[in-house]
Motif scaffolding. Structure first.
Motif, PDB file in Angstrom:
ATOM      1  N   GLU A   1       0.808  -1.222   0.000  1.00  0.00           N
ATOM      2  CA  GLU A   1       0.000   0.000   0.000  1.00  0.00           C
ATOM      3  C   GLU A   1       0.840   1.270   0.000  1.00  0.00           C
ATOM      4  O   GLU A   1       0.433   2.303  -0.511  1.00  0.00           O
ATOM      5  CB  GLU A   1      -0.904   0.001   1.254  1.00  0.00           C
ATOM      6  CG  GLU A   1      -2.134  -0.867   1.115  1.00  0.00           C
ATOM      7  CD  GLU A   1      -3.008  -0.406  -0.030  1.00  0.00           C
ATOM      8  OE1 GLU A   1      -3.543   0.714   0.058  1.00  0.00           O
ATOM      9  OE2 GLU A   1      -3.134  -1.149  -1.021  1.00  0.00           O
ATOM     10  N   GLY A   2       2.033   1.173   0.585  1.00  0.00           N
ATOM     11  CA  GLY A   2       2.883   2.358   0.694  1.00  0.00           C
ATOM     12  C   GLY A   2       3.406   2.853  -0.645  1.00  0.00           C
ATOM     13  O   GLY A   2       3.783   4.023  -0.780  1.00  0.00           O
ATOM     14  N   VAL A   3       3.401   1.980  -1.651  1.00  0.00           N
ATOM     15  CA  VAL A   3       3.980   2.353  -2.952  1.00  0.00           C
ATOM     16  C   VAL A   3       3.278   3.582  -3.533  1.00  0.00           C
ATOM     17  O   VAL A   3       3.924   4.521  -4.013  1.00  0.00           O
ATOM     18  CB  VAL A   3       3.898   1.155  -3.936  1.00  0.00           C
ATOM     19  CG1 VAL A   3       4.104   1.604  -5.371  1.00  0.00           C
ATOM     20  CG2 VAL A   3       4.931   0.097  -3.558  1.00  0.00           C
ATOM     21  N   LYS A   4       1.945   3.579  -3.444  1.00  0.00           N
ATOM     22  CA  LYS A   4       1.220   4.679  -4.114  1.00  0.00           C
ATOM     23  C   LYS A   4       1.407   6.026  -3.399  1.00  0.00           C
ATOM     24  O   LYS A   4       1.047   7.074  -3.942  1.00  0.00           O
ATOM     25  CB  LYS A   4      -0.251   4.325  -4.290  1.00  0.00           C
ATOM     26  CG  LYS A   4      -1.052   4.154  -3.021  1.00  0.00           C
ATOM     27  CD  LYS A   4      -2.538   3.945  -3.398  1.00  0.00           C
ATOM     28  CE  LYS A   4      -3.431   3.916  -2.183  1.00  0.00           C
ATOM     29  NZ  LYS A   4      -3.234   2.771  -1.287  1.00  0.00           N
ATOM     30  N   THR A   5       1.976   6.009  -2.202  1.00  0.00           N
ATOM     31  CA  THR A   5       2.235   7.282  -1.502  1.00  0.00           C
ATOM     32  C   THR A   5       3.556   7.908  -1.946  1.00  0.00           C
ATOM     33  O   THR A   5       3.895   9.004  -1.531  1.00  0.00           O
ATOM     34  CB  THR A   5       2.290   7.073   0.029  1.00  0.00           C
ATOM     35  OG1 THR A   5       3.478   6.310   0.347  1.00  0.00           O
ATOM     36  CG2 THR A   5       1.071   6.325   0.549  1.00  0.00           C
TER      37      THR A   5
END
Ligand code: SF4
Length: 642
Positions: free
Chosen positions: A195-199
């Protein structure tokens, strides 16, 4: 499949996708920089193909833009004209660092990129399979040849949560280095997920994949998603976007999880990028120099953050702050929106867009100085000053420290600025010169610094020669071919460089080798450790070295020896090393037959001419490497294949 497997499968030319097995992949794009590029283009010319066969090849000038003599200018002119002739785009000096500019203007998700620079994995930030290699490999790829590598294992790096204010992508990769060390990525691709990738923006992702090189990884890669699409759109290249994601049931060889919200500002202490501490742990470290830039941290958002933090303030009187924006695009945008004025007003010294201090080209720190840098490597002496203590930090920590004069956690600066990604970058490619549509009429300019490089010949019936030098264990490529600010301008002049070959071990070696007309090098364990420097094979070849007999070899150097047709022989009995003296004469009888047998695991016998005694050795080579050695190197092999 995971992303890595998808990228490899779509480019696979030969081999099975089993970790550790040799595979060959098609290369879509190549890049070179000036320090390795001159040799790569000389090698490309020697292959004899009129136009590159890649989709896009780009020659950058970024490493050594100091023109303290004619040598660099000669190299730049040669690269410009050879590029024009053979279908290669030329990025002029001042246009920026190869990896930053390539990300901005050429990188495409889903494509392969081979670069003659170890930080080529920066392109993984945009969803490329981007790998660093030697110049000869890049020359072969430009000629349409496949790139051979061991099928990597894939490590899934799951990012959860979101970065806290003042914590950056640099801190993420420093955290990965803290956990895995500089050897933790060897033989692997680090594939980011979760999930952290898109941040994370594309430049943030590129900071992380860039420093995957410090893990020793084959490369690192991020998915290509809506964030990637927005970046390409802002660069006016939305049509270059394709989606790239792992299948839901993709399998990985390993997995680690990084909770982004748990990371704090980190620092890599001297003299290794994995010597990590929290910034808050180090108290009262006075700082002499702060250098912001390099292919790791010189994007538009990095520089805008720096400008926002410097605005209205003054750099500490005891600190020299030097800043090199990563590209002309970045510098231009800073100039147009006034941020450059904020940086200058605060007392920073602005350098041209290039590698500069990162590779020790200018801005060497004072004796024993503490230098904080946003770069990726802090090896002893790389800054140009052996006694300097180089610490690697984020731009935020760098600025906080430049303002206080000591290593400072950026949290002390109050509220963190929020710098949005621009909806439109300022695109002006007027420093990128396209190749001539038809190259036949273009004259390649070769100043006196451009000298022919040595070429090997097919394996003769017998390989004869004396032991020219005997060296100890752990000889590095720096010993074999020293590279310093004085020798770097001669990267295109192997005959000149050869006079410095192995001189840190024995100053008489080049003269002795020349007088003897070549021969053998005798070495201990781990011969050729260190960088991928091809010149550590080319300079011995220039001196007529036919084989190195060692107790063991460093992997990349052994590949470079094979690529240049020099036999890397390994003692079967290590005590034979003790019995050899400089001057002993040897012969390898039936050389071609013995090399063929070696690929099947048979012994290669080296016969002592005086006693007739046979020294058993091994050649640990694949069948393809056998053919390369028989042809007298990769260049001849490629020509024959063509
Ligand atoms: Fe290499 Fe430094 Fe240049 Fe990056 S900025 S390509 S690490 S010399």
């Amino acid at each position: 499949m995971n992303i890595t497997e998808k990228l490899i499968k779509s480019h696979l030319v030969s081999g099975e996708m089993i970790p550790g097995k040799e595979i060959a992949i098609k290369i879509d794009q190549t890049l070179t920089q000036d320090s390795t590029g001159t040799m790569a283009y000389l090698q490309f010319e020697a292959i004899g193909i009129p136009r590159v066969k890649t989709e896009k090849s780009v020659a950058y000038i970024d490493h050594n833009t100091l023109q303290t003599g004619f040598e660099n200018a000669d190299d730049h002119k040669y690269i410009q004209t050879v590029a024009k002739k053979h279908g290669i785009y030329f990025s002029k000096p001042g246009n920026g660092i190869c990896h930053q500019v390539h990300l901005e203007r050429f990188g495409k998700p889903g494509k392969t990129l081979l670069g003659s620079d170890s930080h080529t994995p920066t392109g993984g930030g945009i969803g490329m399979l981007a790998i660093g290699a030697g110049g000869l490999d890049v020359a072969v790829a430009m000629g349409g040849g496949a790139y051979y590598l061991a099928m990597p294992r894939v490590c899934r790096v799951v990012l959860t949560g979101k970065l806290s204010p003042w914590v950056t992508a640099k801190d993420v990769i420093l955290e990965v280095l803290r956990r895995l060390s500089v050897k933790g990525g060897v033989g692997k691709v680090m594939e980011y997920a979760g999930e952290g990738v898109k941040t994370l923006s594309v430049p943030q992702r590129a900071t992380i994949t860039n420093m995957g090189a410090e893990l020793g990884a084959t490369t690192s890669v991020f998915p290509s998603d809506e964030v990637t699409k927005a970046f390409l759109k802002a660069q006016g290249r939305e049509e270059d976007w394709v989606e790239l994601k792992a299948d839901d049931d993709a399998i990985y060889d390993e997995e680690i999880t990084i909770a982004l919200d748990e990371i704090e500002p980190l620092v890599a202490c001297p003299h290794s990028p994995d010597n990590i501490k929290k910034v808050s742990e180090i108290k009262d470290l006075a700082v002499d120099q702060v250098a912001i830039g390099s292919c790791t941290n010189s994007s538009y958002t990095d520089m805008m953050t720096v400008a926002a933090l410097l605005k209205g303030k003054t750099v500490d009187p005891n600190v020299s702050l030097v800043i090199a924006p990563g590209s002309k695009q970045v510098m231009n945008m800073l100039a147009a929106n006034g941020a450059l004025a904020d940086i200058i007003s605060a007392g920073a010294r602005i350098l041209e867009c290039g590698c500069g201090p990162c590779i020790g080209m200018g801005q060497a720190p004072a004796t024993n100085a503490v230098s904080l840098r946003t770069i990726n490597r802090n090896f002893e002496g790389r800054s140009g000053t052996k006694s300097a203590q180089v610490y690697i930090v984020s731009p935020e920590t760098a600025v906080a420290s430049a303002l206080t004069g000591k290593l400072t956690d950026p949290h002390t600066l109050g509220e963190a600025p929020v710098i949005p990604m621009p909806e439109e970058f300022m695109v002006n490619d007027n420093l990128i010169i396209p190749p001539a549509p038809e190259g036949e009429c273009v004259k390649v300019v070769r100043g006196p610094n451009i000298q022919p490089f040595p070429k090997n010949t097919k394996v003769p019936k017998e390989i004869k020669g004396g032991a020219l030098i005997k060296v100890d264990d752990n000889i590095t490529t720096d010993h074999i071919m020293p590279s310093n600010a004085k020798l770097l301008p001669f990267r295109s002049n192997v005959p000149y460089l050869a006079d410095y070959c192995l001189t840190p071990c024995d100053p008489e070696f080049p003269a002795r080798a020349k007088k003897a007309g070549g021969g053998f090098i005798i070495a201990g364990q781990n011969y050729g450790q260190g960088s991928s420097r091809e010149h550590a094979a080319l300079a011995p070849l220039q001196l007529g070295v036919k084989a190195v007999i060692a107790k063991s070899f460093a992997r990349i150097h052994m590949a470079n020896l094979i690529n240049n047709g020099i036999l890397p022989l390994v003692f079967v009995n290590e005590w034979d090393y003790d019995n050899i003296k400089v001057g002993d004469e040897f012969v390898i009888k039936y050389a071609a037959d013995q090399i063929k047998g070696a690929a099947q695991g048979q012994i290669v016998n080296v016969t002592c001419v005086k006693t007739g005694e046979e020294i058993p050795t091994r050649l640990n080579i694949s069948e393809r490497q056998r053919d390369i050695l028989l042809a007298g190197g990769l260049l001849n092999y490629t020509k024959e294949s063509n």
